[in-house]
Design a protein around this motif. Structure first.
Motif, PDB file in Angstrom:
ATOM      1  N   LEU A  95       0.849  -1.188   0.000  1.00  0.00           N
ATOM      2  CA  LEU A  95       0.000   0.000   0.000  1.00  0.00           C
ATOM      3  C   LEU A  95       0.881   1.233   0.000  1.00  0.00           C
ATOM      4  O   LEU A  95       1.752   1.378   0.855  1.00  0.00           O
ATOM      5  N   ALA A  96       0.661   2.111  -0.986  1.00  0.00           N
ATOM      6  CA  ALA A  96       1.321   3.417  -0.997  1.00  0.00           C
ATOM      7  C   ALA A  96       0.337   4.411  -0.397  1.00  0.00           C
ATOM      8  O   ALA A  96      -0.678   4.752  -1.023  1.00  0.00           O
ATOM      9  N   ILE A  97       0.599   4.865   0.819  1.00  0.00           N
ATOM     10  CA  ILE A  97      -0.343   5.757   1.500  1.00  0.00           C
ATOM     11  C   ILE A  97      -0.176   7.174   0.970  1.00  0.00           C
ATOM     12  O   ILE A  97       0.922   7.728   0.977  1.00  0.00           O
ATOM     13  N   ASP A  98      -1.260   7.739   0.528  1.00  0.00           N
ATOM     14  CA  ASP A  98      -1.286   9.115   0.039  1.00  0.00           C
ATOM     15  C   ASP A  98      -1.966   9.970   1.099  1.00  0.00           C
ATOM     16  O   ASP A  98      -3.096   9.687   1.509  1.00  0.00           O
ATOM     17  N   ALA A  99      -1.277  11.020   1.559  1.00  0.00           N
ATOM     18  CA  ALA A  99      -1.796  11.813   2.672  1.00  0.00           C
ATOM     19  C   ALA A  99      -3.126  12.480   2.326  1.00  0.00           C
ATOM     20  O   ALA A  99      -4.030  12.568   3.163  1.00  0.00           O
ATOM     21  N   GLU A 100      -3.272  12.957   1.103  1.00  0.00           N
ATOM     22  CA  GLU A 100      -4.517  13.612   0.714  1.00  0.00           C
ATOM     23  C   GLU A 100      -5.685  12.626   0.747  1.00  0.00           C
ATOM     24  O   GLU A 100      -6.756  12.923   1.281  1.00  0.00           O
ATOM     25  N   ARG A 101      -5.470  11.441   0.157  1.00  0.00           N
ATOM     26  CA  ARG A 101      -6.531  10.440   0.149  1.00  0.00           C
ATOM     27  C   ARG A 101      -6.844   9.965   1.570  1.00  0.00           C
ATOM     28  O   ARG A 101      -7.998   9.709   1.920  1.00  0.00           O
TER      29      ARG A 101
END
Length: 320
Positions: free
Chosen positions: A72-78
């Motif tokens: 999982l690549a965590i995206d701060a905005e999402r």
């Protein structure tokens, strides 16, 4: 065995490679591991030779014994949109905020909130259970920020204290810290047997301990083999031409005399490196940590190399 394995390290030490190998090692024997990326570099996708990771958990590898590695690549905005939906039920209003740039503004202007979102997503995966009450993932491995930033990144409680003393953000930070400061978590530091990475590791360990964050192991990466035994190193270090000449002749090498000088020069360089590495090992031992050592791969790190490093970690006890 801690279920949240955080991997940090000075830039250039190969922390993403080590995190990926550790995820494979922990997934052996039918286990499920989630490998989490928080810096947006897509380094995991490159290592596993797959397309860029989306903001969703996706299987990327099968480990020895049938275990599975998800990523999982965590995206701060999402993650913030998820958070707003979870606590405030904003729905389409949250998407509208993203369109006008408010989400990007919030995650940029308040780095403490950003870190709560990133660490919070990983901690949620650690706590998540299926309908039978079993953990969805046996282990979560986080490819975390570098050593110089890791304590601040993980110590989210202090980061958001000035922003939110009550309410959902405060409660989220408290929940995250309950995981991060518990035996469920171990923070590993990747280093090389070189002075600057070892010193940064020592500084990182001191900062983590001062913040009461659980320090795991030192993982020494890219360890080069010793090509000479102790006697040969001693001969080289002391420039003992006669001993080297005799050894070459005994091996049946012709023209031994002409080879002695360049061989002594190379051997002296090797002896110097061995001595420096010995000093760095002493410095690491003084930190009183467990330690793993991973070899330098002559062909570089590809997918086969990752499995080789995972096997080495298993051999040294990772996951047992």
């Amino acid at each position: 065995m801690s279920r949240l394995q955080v991997v940090s390290g000075k830039g250039g030490t190969g922390k993403t490679t080590v995190a990926a190998a550790l995820a494979l090692a922990l997934a052996t024997e039918g286990k499920r591991t989630l490998l989490v990326e928080v810096e947006g570099r897509q380094g995991i996708a490159q290592l596993f030779e797959t397309e860029a990771l989306p903001y969703e958990e996706r299987k990327i590898a099968v480990a020895s014994g049938g275990g599975e590695v998800f990523a999982l690549a965590i995206d701060a905005e999402r993650a913030l949109l998820d958070y707003l939906q979870m606590f405030y039920k904003l729905g389409s209003a949250g998407r509208a905020l993203k369109k006008i740039g408010a989400i990007d503004f919030a995650t940029t202007i308040a780095p403490g909130v950003r870190d709560v979102l990133l660490t919070g997503k990983a901690c949620e995966a650690v706590r998540r259970r299926d309908r039978q009450g079993r953990y969805v993932y046996d282990y979560v491995v986080m490819d975390a920020p570098p050593t110089g930033r890791i304590t601040r990144f993980l110590n989210v409680n202090d980061e958001v204290a000035g922003l939110a003393r009550i309410g959902p953000i405060h409660n989220q930070a408290q929940a995250v810290m309950r995981v991060l400061k518990s035996p469920e978590t171990a923070v590993h530091l990747v280093t090389l047997l070189e002075e600057m990475p070892v010193q940064e590791t020592a500084d990182g360990v001191a900062e983590l301990r001062a913040a009461d964050l659980p320090v795991g192991n030192a993982i020494v990466n890219m360890v080069r083999p010793h090509l000479l035994d102790e006697d040969a190193v001693h001969d080289a270090a002391n420039g003992r031409r006669a001993a080297v000449t005799d050894a070459l002749k005994a091996a049946g090498v012709t023209g031994a005399a002409g080879l002695v000088t360049p061989l002594l020069e190379q051997a002296a360089e090797h002896a110097e490196r061995v001595e420096l590495e010995r000093e760095q090992r002493k410095a690491l031992n003084a930190l009183e940590l467990g330690a793993y050592e991973l070899p330098m791969l002559s062909e570089g790190v590809d997918l086969a190399g990752l499995y080789q490093l995972a096997k080495e970690l298993r051999k040294q006890g990772a996951g047992s």
